[in-house]
Design an enzyme around this catalytic site. Structure first.
Site, PDB file in Angstrom:
ATOM      1  N   ALA A  44       1.498  11.450  80.819  1.00  0.00           N
ATOM      2  CA  ALA A  44       1.970  10.794  82.027  1.00  0.00           C
ATOM      3  C   ALA A  44       3.350  10.915  81.953  1.00  0.00           C
ATOM      4  O   ALA A  44       4.047  11.705  82.801  1.00  0.00           O
ATOM      5  CB  ALA A  44       1.342   9.342  81.991  1.00  0.00           C
ATOM      6  N   ARG A 330     -19.378   3.727  78.741  1.00  0.00           N
ATOM      7  CA  ARG A 330     -19.153   3.289  77.229  1.00  0.00           C
ATOM      8  C   ARG A 330     -19.286   1.490  77.035  1.00  0.00           C
ATOM      9  O   ARG A 330     -19.576   1.329  75.971  1.00  0.00           O
ATOM     10  CB  ARG A 330     -17.479   3.289  77.211  1.00  0.00           C
ATOM     11  CG  ARG A 330     -17.339   4.691  76.953  1.00  0.00           C
ATOM     12  CD  ARG A 330     -15.769   5.015  76.917  1.00  0.00           C
ATOM     13  NE  ARG A 330     -15.531   6.503  76.499  1.00  0.00           N
ATOM     14  CZ  ARG A 330     -14.482   7.377  76.581  1.00  0.00           C
ATOM     15  NH1 ARG A 330     -13.084   6.427  76.763  1.00  0.00           N
ATOM     16  NH2 ARG A 330     -14.373   8.547  76.352  1.00  0.00           N
ATOM     17  N   GLU A 425      -1.995   4.984  81.092  1.00  0.00           N
ATOM     18  CA  GLU A 425      -2.479   3.944  80.520  1.00  0.00           C
ATOM     19  C   GLU A 425      -1.544   2.731  80.911  1.00  0.00           C
ATOM     20  O   GLU A 425      -2.138   1.584  80.931  1.00  0.00           O
ATOM     21  CB  GLU A 425      -2.883   4.127  79.371  1.00  0.00           C
ATOM     22  CG  GLU A 425      -3.846   2.877  78.726  1.00  0.00           C
ATOM     23  CD  GLU A 425      -4.197   3.298  77.290  1.00  0.00           C
ATOM     24  OE1 GLU A 425      -4.097   4.265  76.593  1.00  0.00           O
ATOM     25  OE2 GLU A 425      -5.101   2.233  76.640  1.00  0.00           O
ATOM     26  N   ARG A 435     -13.290   2.403  82.060  1.00  0.00           N
ATOM     27  CA  ARG A 435     -12.882   3.722  82.304  1.00  0.00           C
ATOM     28  C   ARG A 435     -14.010   4.697  81.855  1.00  0.00           C
ATOM     29  O   ARG A 435     -14.471   4.355  80.751  1.00  0.00           O
ATOM     30  CB  ARG A 435     -11.544   3.994  81.532  1.00  0.00           C
ATOM     31  CG  ARG A 435     -11.225   5.549  81.718  1.00  0.00           C
ATOM     32  CD  ARG A 435      -9.863   5.767  80.974  1.00  0.00           C
ATOM     33  NE  ARG A 435      -9.786   5.715  79.638  1.00  0.00           N
ATOM     34  CZ  ARG A 435     -10.384   6.508  78.846  1.00  0.00           C
ATOM     35  NH1 ARG A 435     -10.960   7.722  79.395  1.00  0.00           N
ATOM     36  NH2 ARG A 435     -10.491   6.701  77.483  1.00  0.00           N
TER      37      ARG A 435
END
Lengths: 637, 253
Positions: A44, A330, A425, A435
């Protein structure tokens, strides 16, 4: 507190296009008059700093590592999602959007996620143009693999080092701009405070980690791309230096912290081997494409895995979730592993592990194919465990990996402090309560290459920040406060090391605010964290001085902030009387043990406002409206 | 197991340094080398001493931060492995282990085992990229690239920028590092427009940073945790020589 999301009106497919037209522009000649401070050089921050400089802004960029190339994005293994539909398997922007909102257990902002899915296709194009060596098929076109939470193949990858290659792409773009003179880079420099002048973010206080000098930098806007706070647990898959100080200091200056309890526990990590353990190593989720997860049906079965016959193995993910099988998201996979281990079916030392077995895939595809797909991951596993996964199944266990929570931002990625933008993040925006795999890289690069560079222009053109210099009072005050805090830590001279406090905090959080939480445990943690914080400020031993490279001092500052953040995480987890995604409250589950949401009362973003050292944070709510995705009990069965 | 460490301690860039002796008891073979140092550091702090400073971050062999010369070998005895992924089972019980920083003229020591590797960033700044700005990229599938070419590019692109090649080289050369980037980009169609200019500029910067030249010892590829081949150096040299010709022809130098 103003929590207006500033999501543009209109159909979801047209919102971003319309917004891009409606935003104000800064004319090219004026861009160089603006200075933008970018903290963090991961996917980012690195991509944002490079792109802002390309547009003509004057950029000052900071990282704590010795080089911007070392930011922790580099460790991402498996891949990056994009709705290219190159496989002709029914993918589309809408499907990626839908999967991501569903995967996040309906706790994200629809418009942000839709924009992310739209931009995903541009990211792949950009990275290919930079020379990122994505995997290809024999015909020369880009290859894809599958990832959890999706039934299409939309994940682009570069062996098991996708994050590395994408980060090097962004890093090289950044170095290109440093050479051109648009970016001034400050490595080994850590942000220790945010400076707010007249209600706008106007600068940062930093410490030069080589000389120890504390100074400040002024600018017209500040961008934080400083990553997540998973290291609050001490043991996580994050790099040792990853920390929450930048976002926590910004929170203390007025930026709302959103959904701090949403943490992602990754299902496939190498289990803990001893008390000296300093970090946990992830085994990419992509392994679940070909690896089958199982445990012995018999509790405490002492036999080695190859002596347990098929009939006595429980492939519990395939059994419970026949349509997604080993590729469930997950959070689901992690909780299922915990249940098996808690039920006495765990394998390996201490019974904290499940098998991830490639025997069937090796038999079907051949060892050469498996080696080509996962060779470096298998090597990494063998280096750490001294076991050969081509011969024996891997042992895996869940570990803290990612934090969906972060500083609250509006559609423009601006926090509740005007001028403070938060990307990657470090913000809370796109992943809801869980996520999906291969979406972190997508979000980091979407924010940095394609969203922030537009929205920051609108902010500068609209707010027209007045000239500012570091000689102003606010800078001097923030610098003085930072110096005082540093001196205070060094003067304690107590009996315990920083790491001992960090370990204790991490264990407490893992037990009470980890994969499963309940009210009693959270209340206990809320009582113990302030005690631990008090003990830290009374009894920590930070050796050395401030005016030198002092790694113990660096850690001490970060742990002091974790000790505050941990309390907010527990408070958020306690208030959210539902289960959603990574936030699993034992009191709220379906009869078959799945997360049970309460959309009537909790379909909102919890944004916490800092209220002072000894006061409870104040809760604000941003309601989440779902116009396109139908809220349903998530099912991967 | 127990090991005896002799560790380079140096307070600052100009300060004199020397090897100090430390005993590490209670070492588990499952520990990583850095976890063993963590335990030593915890004891040093408890005893009122300053901990040993060393660079590290991801501890999974990919960020390139860790940089230890272990018994005179960059990243220690295990081939293709960065220090952070080296485990104590690679050492014998009772071993004496000498730990030093990277040593090269271009990597001044900052403190103890921490060195300044910013010269590597400046080599990348000189041309280690494709000059495309964000936006305007063609579709990712617009240019098919042979699988074999991408695989070779990826072999070179795996470089983690740790500097072990420099530390291992008797000349203190950054040839393998520089050649890895030149090869990564030079093997791909995207890297062609700047291919020769890139080689000329990056090699010139390498020289300006007082790295030595390559005289083909091959120590670098032995030390490289990503096992990058010195074939890349051949490619760099070819591009550099060709680059001189091309630059003279079109006046682009």
């Amino acid at each position: 507190m103003d929590l207006r999301s500033r999501v543009p009106a209109g159909p979801i497919e047209q919102k971003w296009d319309k917004h891009r037209f409606e935003m104000k522009l800064v004319n090219p000649a004026n861009k160089r008059k603006y200075t933008v401070i970018v903290v963090g050089t991961g996917l980012a921050g690195g991509s944002a700093a490079a792109t802002l400089s390309e547009l003509g802004y004057n950029v000052k960029c900071f990282c704590f590592q010795d080089s911007p190339r070392r930011a922790h994005s580099i460790a991402a293994q498996g891949g990056i999602n994009a709705a290219k539909n190159y496989q002709n398997d029914g993918d589309s922007i809408y499907r990626l959007f839908y999967d991501t909102v569903k995967g996040g257990d309906y706790r994200s902002r629809e418009a942000n996620v839709y924009r992310l899915a739209q931009i995903s296709v541009n990211i792949i194009d950009q990275c290919v143009a930079q020379g990122v060596p994505f995997a290809r098929e024999y015909g020369g076109l880009l290859a894809n693999r599958s990832f959890g939470g999706a039934q299409v193949s939309r994940t682009f990858y570069a062996r098991g080092q996708t994050g590395q290659q994408l980060l090097l792409g962004a890093y090289q773009a950044l170095e290109k701009e440093i050479q051109r003179g648009g970016v001034t880079m400050y490595p080994r420099t850590e942000m220790l405070d945010l400076v707010v002048v007249n209600g706008q973010a106007r600068g940062i206080v930093v410490r030069d980690m080589v000389t120890g000098e504390i100074s400040s930098h002024a600018g017209d806007a500040v961008v934080l791309g400083t990553g997540g706070y998973g290291n609050v647990f001490y043991l996580s898959t994050n790099a040792k230096g990853s920390n929450a100080t930048a976002i926590w200091r910004a929170h203390r200056r007025g930026a709302a912290f959103a959904n701090p309890c949403y943490t992602q526990i990754h299902p496939t990590c190498i289990p803990v081997s001893g008390s000296y353990q300093s970090k946990l190593t992830l085994m990419s989720e992509s392994l679940r494409n070909d690896g089958r997860v199982w445990v012995p049906k018999q509790q405490g079965d002492p036999r080695p895995p190859n002596q347990i016959p098929e009939a006595e193995r429980d492939y519990y993910l395939e059994r419970r979730y026949p349509s997604f099988g080993n590729l469930v998201p997950r959070d689901v996979a992690s909780r299922a592993a915990k249940e098996q281990c808690d039920g006495g079916h765990g394998v390996g030392p201490g019974g904290y592990g499940v098998y991830l077995d490639f025997a069937e895939a090796i038999g079907r595809l051949g060892e050469a194919t498996i080696r080509e797909r996962y060779g470096n991951l298998f090597e990494m596993y063998e280096r750490i465990t001294d076991e050969d996964p081509y011969q024996v199944p891997m042992r895996i266990y869940p570990a803290v990996h990612y934090t969906m929570g972060g500083l609250w931002v509006d559609y423009n990625l601006m926090s509740t402090i005007p001028g403070l933008h938060v990307i990657g993040e470090a913000n809370f925006s796109d992943h809801g309560a869980n996520r999906l795999g291969a979406s972190a890289l997508m979000q980091g690069l979407a924010d940095g290459y394609f969203v922030l560079p537009y929205t920051i222009g609108d902010y500068l053109a609209t707010a027209r920040p007045a000239p500012v210099t570091t000689s102003q009072r606010e800078f001097a005050e923030a610098e003085a406060a930072t110096r005082e805090r540093t001196a205070r830590m060094l003067a304690i001279g107590g009996s315990r090391t920083v790491d001992s406090f960090h370990r204790e905090l991490g264990q407490l959080l893992w037990d009470k605010c980890g994969m499963a939480r309940n009210a009693a445990g959270l209340r206990e943690a809320l009582a113990r964290i302030p005690e631990l914080r008090e003990a830290f400020w009374r009894d920590v031993n930070v050796p050395g001085s401030h005016a030198e490279l002092n790694q113990a001092l660096e850690k001490a500052g970060r742990v002091a902030d974790f000790l505050e953040l941990a309390e907010l995480m527990c408070r958020d987890a306690l208030h959210r009387e539902e289960s959603c995604g990574g936030h699993f409250r034992e009191e709220h589950q379906t009869p078959d043990g799945e997360a049970l949401r309460d959309d009537e009362h909790f379909a909102y973003v919890a944004a916490w406002e800092y209220a002072g050292e000894d006061r409870e944070a104040v809760l604000h709510r941003e309601p989440l409206d779902f116009e396109y995705v139908h809220l349903a009990q998530r099912s991967y069965k | 197991m127990k090991v005896t460490l002799r560790v380079w301690r140096q307070r600052g860039p100009g300060a004199p340094g020397r090897l100090e002796r430390y005993e590490a008891d209670d070492v588990s073979p499952e520990m990583s080398f850095l976890e063993m140092l963590d335990v030593v550091n915890e004891k040093l702090i408890a005893a009122g001493d300053l901990p040993i400073a060393f660079d590290h971050d991801c501890r999974e062999g990919i960020c390139g931060s860790c940089s230890l010369m272990i018994d005179g070998v960059a990243h220690g005895p295990m081939q293709g492995t960065a220090t952070c992924q080296l485990h104590m089972r690679s050492f014998a019980d009772g071993a004496e282990i000498v730990v030093e920083p990277w040593r090269a003229r271009a990597f001044p020591v900052i403190r103890d085992l921490v060195v300044d590797r910013s010269a590597l960033d400046r080599i990348i700044q000189a041309g280690g990229y494709v000059s495309v700005d964000t936006g305007g990229a063609p579709d990712g599938n617009a240019i098919p690239i042979a699988k074999a070419a991408v695989e070779r590019a990826m072999d070179a692109a795996q470089c983690i920028g740790c500097g072990a090649c420099v530390a291992a080289c008797p000349n203190g050369s950054a040839s393998l590092f520089t050649a890895a980037k030149i090869s990564h980009l030079g093997l791909l169609p995207q890297g062609q427009p700047e291919r020769y200019r890139r080689a000329l500029r990056m090699v010139a910067q390498m020289d300006a940073e007082s790295f030595g030249g390559c005289s083909w010892f091959g120590e670098c590829q032995e030390a490289c945790p990503k096992e990058i081949s010195i074939d890349t150096i051949t490619r760099m040299n070819a591009d550099f020589i060709r680059g001189g010709t091309v630059a003279r022809a079109d006046g682009s130098r």
